[in-house]
Design a protein around this motif. Structure first.
Motif, short mmCIF file in Angstrom:
data_model
loop_
_atom_site.label_atom_id
_atom_site.label_comp_id
_atom_site.label_asym_id
_atom_site.label_seq_id
_atom_site.Cartn_x
_atom_site.Cartn_y
_atom_site.Cartn_z
N SER A 143 0.82 -1.30 -0.46
CA SER A 143 0.22 -0.16 -0.37
C SER A 143 0.92 1.44 0.33
O SER A 143 2.22 0.86 0.54
CB SER A 143 -1.06 -0.31 1.19
OG SER A 143 -0.35 -0.55 2.75
N ARG A 144 0.47 2.49 -0.62
CA ARG A 144 1.49 3.30 -0.37
C ARG A 144 1.17 4.88 0.53
O ARG A 144 0.05 4.56 0.27
CB ARG A 144 1.14 4.17 -2.74
CG ARG A 144 1.36 2.83 -3.05
CD ARG A 144 3.26 3.01 -3.35
NE ARG A 144 3.51 2.12 -3.96
CZ ARG A 144 3.79 0.96 -3.57
NH1 ARG A 144 3.59 0.24 -2.84
NH2 ARG A 144 4.79 0.52 -4.81
N ILE A 145 1.77 5.46 0.60
CA ILE A 145 1.43 6.40 1.79
C ILE A 145 0.98 7.49 0.40
O ILE A 145 1.38 7.91 -0.24
CB ILE A 145 2.51 7.05 1.79
CG1 ILE A 145 3.48 6.69 3.04
CG2 ILE A 145 2.54 8.50 2.87
CD1 ILE A 145 4.85 6.50 3.66
N LYS A 146 -0.63 8.23 1.39
CA LYS A 146 -1.31 9.13 0.44
C LYS A 146 -0.49 10.50 0.84
O LYS A 146 -0.83 10.78 2.17
CB LYS A 146 -2.36 8.74 0.37
CG LYS A 146 -3.34 8.18 0.25
CD LYS A 146 -5.20 7.47 0.13
CE LYS A 146 -5.12 6.28 -0.65
NZ LYS A 146 -6.71 5.74 0.42
N GLY A 147 -0.54 11.38 0.49
CA GLY A 147 -0.13 12.49 0.64
C GLY A 147 1.12 12.86 0.76
O GLY A 147 2.19 12.12 0.06
N PRO A 155 3.29 3.42 5.27
CA PRO A 155 2.10 3.16 4.33
C PRO A 155 1.16 2.26 5.73
O PRO A 155 0.31 1.64 6.58
CB PRO A 155 2.11 1.94 3.37
CG PRO A 155 3.58 1.35 4.50
CD PRO A 155 4.20 2.64 4.60
N PRO A 156 -0.55 3.19 4.94
CA PRO A 156 -1.69 1.68 5.81
C PRO A 156 -1.19 0.60 5.99
O PRO A 156 -2.03 0.86 7.20
CB PRO A 156 -2.51 2.43 4.59
CG PRO A 156 -2.13 3.59 3.87
CD PRO A 156 -0.74 3.35 3.29
N HIS A 157 -0.92 0.01 5.61
CA HIS A 157 -0.76 -1.32 5.96
C HIS A 157 0.08 -2.18 7.12
O HIS A 157 0.01 -2.75 7.72
CB HIS A 157 -0.37 -2.27 5.03
CG HIS A 157 1.37 -2.99 4.85
ND1 HIS A 157 1.52 -1.96 3.42
CD2 HIS A 157 2.06 -3.05 4.84
CE1 HIS A 157 2.90 -1.50 3.36
NE2 HIS A 157 3.63 -2.75 3.86
#
Length: 387
Positions: A143-147, A155-157
């Protein structure tokens, strides 16, 4: 009646409670060492040997790095969770540890940075994969970091895996090259410990007594911060309720001041049974239980220490990763050393003796012998002085 303990005796007592006074003999029992200390903090930095390995080795010279990983993987004797940081603890305290887990959950749920919507989005899918595939690490998810990316952004996970780990749904299955693998707690923690329901007040009593047992002599603050599982109000109420079980103590600091604390009623028996002070020298880790509480360390031994890993290089007084040197019951110096595992060499980068300490041939021989032992822990063949 208040018991008075002079500084020399307090130093000796502190060494004993931290497993550094008696000379080890016989076959090593890693679980017994962890139980005596309460927990052993884990750390990622492998300067020579990671902190947890170094701490255990300081208590028994036969300890070697694979031993702890094997114990954790066995899912029987120890488990991993969060005290002041990630730590390994004896498995039989898991029923008591539910209070610490609840306290962590409350703290995280009320933190400004916590994102409950992110947990809701990822929790089911993460759990589904772990249930189906078995233990997984963060590298098994994507998953990727947003912003905007910040220094501590994850990352979210990773954030959700850690949340589920902190709050007890997931547990550490094992580690590979220090990478943590997550599994369902019911597949890691034996059912015997998961099914034992301990009343809240009994958990508070256990945490306070267990902390004071390992401190030997401690203030209410030190009892509270030992496990980070009970709050100040709970400790104060416990002490008020346990007046018959506690003995007031005043002890002398290295500067000659006197501090008021508490001890359990067996303190005089413990003092009478203290072994003699060892004559050798030990290289201690910055995360060693004896060193971890810097205020207590300074008060007991007159030794001021700071780990400067996160201090910009230009502002460091000592160095990146500097080890305290303990001789008998006195800190006599500090040393900066680093391992090169490819070349099999332990390099001494810097060395400082403490003010007022004479550094003659005998002390140097003790340090040289300890450096050779330290090198063997990391499977290094030579020691080279660059300092």
């Amino acid at each position: 009646m208040t018991l008075r303990i002079d500084n020399a005796t307090m130093r000796r007592l502190s060494l004993e409670t931290n497993g550094l006074l008696a000379q080890p003999s016989g076959e090593i029992d890693v679980v017994s060492i962890i139980r005596k200390l309460g927990f052993v903090q884990l750390d990622t930095i492998q300067n020579v040997s990671r902190a947890h390995h170094h701490i255990l080795w300081s208590r028994h010279g036969d300890y070697r790095e694979p031993m702890l990983d094997e114990l954790l993987s066995a899912r029987e004797h120890i488990f991993e969770h969060y005290t002041h940081d990630a730590s390994v603890l004896p498995m039989d305290i898991y029923p008591m540890w539910q209070k610490r887990i609840r306290r962590l959950k409350d703290k995280i749920d009320n933190a400004s940075w916590h994102k409950p919507e992110q947990v809701s989005e990822w929790q089911d899918s993460l759990i589904e994969r772990i249930k189906a595939e078995g233990p997984l690490s963060t590298k098994d998810f994507d998953s990727r970091i947003k912003g905007e990316k910040k220094v501590w952004s994850r990352p979210p996970h990773k954030q959700v895996l850690d949340y589920l780990w902190y709050t007890g749904l997931l547990a550490t299955s094992h580690r590979e090259k220090f990478h943590k693998y997550y599994d369902m707690a019911e597949r890691v923690i034996p059912q015997t410990y998961r099914d034992l329901d301990v009343p809240e007040q009994d958990q508070i009593d256990w945490f306070c007594r267990a902390a004071l047992k390992r401190l030997a002599v401690g203030s209410l603050k030190e009892i509270r911060t030992f496990w980070e599982a009970v709050d100040a109000k709970e400790v104060k109420a416990w002490a008020a309720d346990q007046k018959e079980a506690l003995l007031p103590v005043t002890w002398e600091t290295a500067s000659g001041a006197w501090v008021t604390s508490y001890a359990l009623k067996d303190i005089e028996d413990r003092l009478a049974a203290l072994p003699a002070i060892p004559k050798g020298m030990k290289i201690l880790n910055p995360f060693d239980p004896l060193v971890r509480d810097r205020e207590r360390l300074s008060a007991l031994f007159g030794f001021d220490y700071k780990l400067e890993v996160f201090v910009p290089e230009a502002k460091r007084i000592w160095g990146y990763y500097v080890y305290p040197l303990l001789e008998g019951d006195r800190f006599v110096g500090r040393i900066e050393a680093k391992a090169d595992r490819k070349s099999g060499c332990l390099t001494v980068l810097n060395f400082w003796r403490e003010e007022g300490v004479r550094w003659g041939k005998a002390r140097q021989q003790k340090l040289d012998a300890e450096l050779k032992r330290f090198a063997r822990l990391a499977e290094l063949e030579t020691v080279v002085w660059q300092a």
